[in-house]
Design a protein around this motif. Structure first.
Motif, PDB file in Angstrom:
ATOM      1  N   VAL A   1       0.865  -1.196   0.000  1.00 19.98           N
ATOM      2  CA  VAL A   1       0.000   0.000   0.000  1.00 19.98           C
ATOM      3  C   VAL A   1       0.893   1.235   0.000  1.00 19.98           C
ATOM      4  O   VAL A   1       2.054   1.175   0.388  1.00 19.98           O
ATOM      5  N   GLU A   2       0.328   2.365  -0.451  1.00 18.72           N
ATOM      6  CA  GLU A   2       1.127   3.589  -0.424  1.00 18.72           C
ATOM      7  C   GLU A   2       0.250   4.811  -0.229  1.00 18.72           C
ATOM      8  O   GLU A   2      -0.968   4.752  -0.437  1.00 18.72           O
ATOM      9  N   ASP A   3       0.876   5.883   0.218  1.00 18.93           N
ATOM     10  CA  ASP A   3       0.139   7.147   0.321  1.00 18.93           C
ATOM     11  C   ASP A   3       1.127   8.305   0.307  1.00 18.93           C
ATOM     12  O   ASP A   3       2.337   8.081   0.389  1.00 18.93           O
ATOM     13  N   GLU A   4       0.593   9.530   0.161  1.00 23.93           N
ATOM     14  CA  GLU A   4       1.453  10.715   0.078  1.00 23.93           C
ATOM     15  C   GLU A   4       0.917  11.830   0.957  1.00 23.93           C
ATOM     16  O   GLU A   4      -0.232  11.782   1.418  1.00 23.93           O
ATOM     17  N   TRP A   5       1.761  12.823   1.185  1.00 19.45           N
ATOM     18  CA  TRP A   5       1.409  13.964   2.034  1.00 19.45           C
ATOM     19  C   TRP A   5       1.942  15.210   1.338  1.00 19.45           C
ATOM     20  O   TRP A   5       3.158  15.342   1.147  1.00 19.45           O
ATOM     21  N   GLU A   6       1.039  16.104   0.929  1.00 23.05           N
ATOM     22  CA  GLU A   6       1.426  17.292   0.161  1.00 23.05           C
ATOM     23  C   GLU A   6       1.867  18.432   1.069  1.00 23.05           C
ATOM     24  O   GLU A   6       1.279  18.638   2.138  1.00 23.05           O
ATOM     25  N   GLY A   7       2.830  19.202   0.611  1.00 20.04           N
ATOM     26  CA  GLY A   7       3.256  20.374   1.356  1.00 20.04           C
ATOM     27  C   GLY A   7       4.264  21.155   0.544  1.00 20.04           C
ATOM     28  O   GLY A   7       4.301  21.032  -0.677  1.00 20.04           O
ATOM     29  N   PHE A   8       5.070  21.948   1.215  1.00 18.68           N
ATOM     30  CA  PHE A   8       6.177  22.584   0.504  1.00 18.68           C
ATOM     31  C   PHE A   8       7.381  22.743   1.426  1.00 18.68           C
ATOM     32  O   PHE A   8       7.267  22.602   2.648  1.00 18.68           O
ATOM     33  N   VAL A   9       8.506  23.025   0.807  1.00 14.43           N
ATOM     34  CA  VAL A   9       9.753  23.089   1.572  1.00 14.43           C
ATOM     35  C   VAL A   9       9.985  24.521   2.034  1.00 14.43           C
ATOM     36  O   VAL A   9       9.999  25.450   1.218  1.00 14.43           O
ATOM     37  N   GLY A  10      10.150  24.689   3.331  1.00 18.12           N
ATOM     38  CA  GLY A  10      10.388  26.007   3.906  1.00 18.12           C
ATOM     39  C   GLY A  10      11.819  26.469   3.685  1.00 18.12           C
ATOM     40  O   GLY A  10      12.596  25.831   2.953  1.00 18.12           O
ATOM     41  N   THR A  11      12.147  27.600   4.297  1.00 16.39           N
ATOM     42  CA  THR A  11      13.495  28.147   4.122  1.00 16.39           C
ATOM     43  C   THR A  11      14.306  28.110   5.419  1.00 16.39           C
ATOM     44  O   THR A  11      15.521  28.297   5.393  1.00 16.39           O
ATOM     45  N   ILE A  12      13.614  27.873   6.541  1.00 10.30           N
ATOM     46  CA  ILE A  12      14.294  27.801   7.844  1.00 10.30           C
ATOM     47  C   ILE A  12      13.733  26.581   8.570  1.00 10.30           C
ATOM     48  O   ILE A  12      12.510  26.407   8.613  1.00 10.30           O
ATOM     49  N   PRO A  13      14.575  25.732   9.124  1.00  9.35           N
ATOM     50  CA  PRO A  13      14.047  24.592   9.880  1.00  9.35           C
ATOM     51  C   PRO A  13      13.291  25.064  11.122  1.00  9.35           C
ATOM     52  O   PRO A  13      13.745  25.982  11.805  1.00  9.35           O
ATOM     53  N   ARG A  14      12.139  24.447  11.366  1.00 10.66           N
ATOM     54  CA  ARG A  14      11.356  24.799  12.566  1.00 10.66           C
ATOM     55  C   ARG A  14      10.795  23.539  13.204  1.00 10.66           C
ATOM     56  O   ARG A  14      10.324  22.639  12.504  1.00 10.66           O
ATOM     57  N   GLY A  15      10.825  23.477  14.555  1.00 10.28           N
ATOM     58  CA  GLY A  15      10.190  22.387  15.288  1.00 10.28           C
ATOM     59  C   GLY A  15      11.177  21.319  15.721  1.00 10.28           C
ATOM     60  O   GLY A  15      12.250  21.162  15.138  1.00 10.28           O
ATOM     61  N   GLU A  16      10.790  20.605  16.761  1.00  7.53           N
ATOM     62  CA  GLU A  16      11.681  19.629  17.400  1.00  7.53           C
ATOM     63  C   GLU A  16      11.161  18.201  17.288  1.00  7.53           C
ATOM     64  O   GLU A  16      11.870  17.267  17.655  1.00  7.53           O
ATOM     65  N   ASN A  17       9.927  18.029  16.837  1.00  8.30           N
ATOM     66  CA  ASN A  17       9.367  16.670  16.801  1.00  8.30           C
ATOM     67  C   ASN A  17       9.744  15.971  15.497  1.00  8.30           C
ATOM     68  O   ASN A  17      10.333  16.571  14.607  1.00  8.30           O
ATOM     69  N   GLY A  18       9.342  14.712  15.414  1.00  7.66           N
ATOM     70  CA  GLY A  18       9.525  13.964  14.172  1.00  7.66           C
ATOM     71  C   GLY A  18      10.976  13.654  13.883  1.00  7.66           C
ATOM     72  O   GLY A  18      11.805  13.555  14.790  1.00  7.66           O
ATOM     73  N   PHE A  19      11.302  13.530  12.580  1.00  5.64           N
ATOM     74  CA  PHE A  19      12.660  13.155  12.164  1.00  5.64           C
ATOM     75  C   PHE A  19      12.854  13.580  10.715  1.00  5.64           C
ATOM     76  O   PHE A  19      11.960  14.172  10.103  1.00  5.64           O
ATOM     77  N   GLY A  20      14.022  13.284  10.184  1.00  2.36           N
ATOM     78  CA  GLY A  20      14.281  13.502   8.758  1.00  2.36           C
ATOM     79  C   GLY A  20      14.031  14.935   8.330  1.00  2.36           C
ATOM     80  O   GLY A  20      14.518  15.890   8.949  1.00  2.36           O
ATOM     81  N   TYR A  21      13.258  15.094   7.259  1.00  6.19           N
ATOM     82  CA  TYR A  21      12.997  16.413   6.682  1.00  6.19           C
ATOM     83  C   TYR A  21      11.841  17.148   7.359  1.00  6.19           C
ATOM     84  O   TYR A  21      11.440  18.218   6.888  1.00  6.19           O
ATOM     85  N   ASP A  22      11.305  16.607   8.435  1.00  5.57           N
ATOM     86  CA  ASP A  22      10.140  17.233   9.085  1.00  5.57           C
ATOM     87  C   ASP A  22      10.321  18.723   9.401  1.00  5.57           C
ATOM     88  O   ASP A  22       9.379  19.497   9.216  1.00  5.57           O
ATOM     89  N   PRO A  23      11.494  19.181   9.877  1.00  8.68           N
ATOM     90  CA  PRO A  23      11.615  20.611  10.213  1.00  8.68           C
ATOM     91  C   PRO A  23      11.514  21.546   9.007  1.00  8.68           C
ATOM     92  O   PRO A  23      11.308  22.749   9.170  1.00  8.68           O
ATOM     93  N   LEU A  24      11.667  20.990   7.785  1.00  7.10           N
ATOM     94  CA  LEU A  24      11.591  21.826   6.580  1.00  7.10           C
ATOM     95  C   LEU A  24      10.302  21.616   5.803  1.00  7.10           C
ATOM     96  O   LEU A  24      10.046  22.318   4.824  1.00  7.10           O
ATOM     97  N   PHE A  25       9.485  20.659   6.209  1.00  8.79           N
ATOM     98  CA  PHE A  25       8.288  20.312   5.424  1.00  8.79           C
ATOM     99  C   PHE A  25       7.081  21.062   5.982  1.00  8.79           C
ATOM    100  O   PHE A  25       6.601  20.767   7.074  1.00  8.79           O
ATOM    101  N   ILE A  26       6.625  22.045   5.214  1.00  4.78           N
ATOM    102  CA  ILE A  26       5.494  22.853   5.674  1.00  4.78           C
ATOM    103  C   ILE A  26       4.179  22.222   5.230  1.00  4.78           C
ATOM    104  O   ILE A  26       3.973  21.923   4.051  1.00  4.78           O
ATOM    105  N   VAL A  27       3.334  21.979   6.212  1.00  4.41           N
ATOM    106  CA  VAL A  27       2.049  21.327   5.988  1.00  4.41           C
ATOM    107  C   VAL A  27       1.034  22.438   5.738  1.00  4.41           C
ATOM    108  O   VAL A  27       0.694  23.187   6.654  1.00  4.41           O
ATOM    109  N   SER A  28       0.573  22.551   4.495  1.00  2.00           N
ATOM    110  CA  SER A  28      -0.253  23.701   4.111  1.00  2.00           C
ATOM    111  C   SER A  28      -1.441  23.904   5.043  1.00  2.00           C
ATOM    112  O   SER A  28      -1.687  25.014   5.519  1.00  2.00           O
ATOM    113  N   GLU A  29      -2.189  22.828   5.316  1.00  2.00           N
ATOM    114  CA  GLU A  29      -3.433  22.985   6.080  1.00  2.00           C
ATOM    115  C   GLU A  29      -3.198  23.374   7.538  1.00  2.00           C
ATOM    116  O   GLU A  29      -4.103  23.845   8.201  1.00  2.00           O
ATOM    117  N   GLU A  30      -1.983  23.189   8.042  1.00  2.00           N
ATOM    118  CA  GLU A  30      -1.705  23.513   9.442  1.00  2.00           C
ATOM    119  C   GLU A  30      -0.875  24.799   9.565  1.00  2.00           C
ATOM    120  O   GLU A  30      -0.765  25.356  10.651  1.00  2.00           O
TER     121      GLU A  30
END
Ligand code: ITT
Length: 198
Positions: free
Chosen positions: A134-163
């Motif tokens: 099975v597969e799925d995707e999550w849409e967003g865009f790449v920010g310019t400054i890392p933000r946030g401490e949770n998650g891993f990988g590219y999470d600090p640069l991945f901006i979630v449009s709806e949030e």
């Protein structure tokens, strides 16, 4: 009830544990089986790599094994880093060097052209069965400054449009609800018990 996940990525492992513990499963990863061989990701697609990891380890352990192959697909980089997300900055690379490389590659690219999506393919392999994929995707865009401490990988640069936040600024619960991995696991849950019985 135990579920084995063919991963050495602790960020992934933590997310799988949160999702499966809630359903009464205990999660084990390759870190619990230090003698298993490293599976080389020689595939050209997320599916090939997810199957390689799940099917190789399932054949050795002779039990059902789940694997995740995932990555960040960036439009302005023609889909890179994609399946190379874990090793974008070369070998060895880590989350910090991969994020720095991503920012560098996107220097000067305006926000509206920084669209991206996380992709997750899950393969569930079991002895004498065709794997369930099975597969799925999550849409967003790449920010310019890392933000946030949770998650891993590219999470600090991945901006979630709806949030209006990065994935690293979301609670674990919110990320698991919205993310490529969370949604793929939801699909898997609808099918896997039936599939295991076959
Ligand atoms: P395993 O193969 O042992 O599972 P890995 O990290 O090598 O671990 P992948 O080859 O699937 O796994 O690479 C996935 C990479 O994509 C991961 O290292 C992150 O950099 C990125 N990634 C995947 N899901 C992510 C998420 O939810 N948040 C941030 N980055 C993610």
């Amino acid at each position: 009830k135990v579920i084995v996940i063919a991963t050495r990525n602790q960020g992934k492992a933590k997310e799988f544990a949160a999702i499966f513990n809630e359903k009464g499963y205990q999660v084990k990863t390759l870190l619990d089986y230090p003698d298993l061989p490293e599976v080389e990701e020689t595939g050209k697609t997320f599916e090939e790599n997810a199957r390689l990891k799940a099917e190789t380890i399932s054949a050795i352990l002779k039990q059902p094994v789940l694997a995740d192959d995932s990555g960040l697909i960036v439009d302005a980089l023609n889909g890179m880093p994609g399946i190379y997300s874990a090793r974008f900055a070369g070998q060895p690379s880590n989350d910090a060097s991969n994020n720095a490389k991503l920012l560098h590659e996107l220097t000067g690219i305006p926000q509206e052209k920084r669209t991206a999506r996380f992709h997750c393919t899950l393969a569930f392999a079991a002895p004498d069965k065709d794997s369930l994929v099975v597969e799925d995707e999550w849409e967003g865009f790449v920010g310019t400054i890392p933000r946030g401490e949770n998650g891993f990988g590219y999470d600090p640069l991945f901006i979630v449009s709806e949030e209006g936040k990065t994935a690293a600024e979301l609670s674990d619960e919110t990320k698991n609800k919205l993310s490529h991995r969370g949604k793929a696991v939801a699909k898997l849950k609808q099918e896997w018990e039936e599939w295991l019985k076959k």
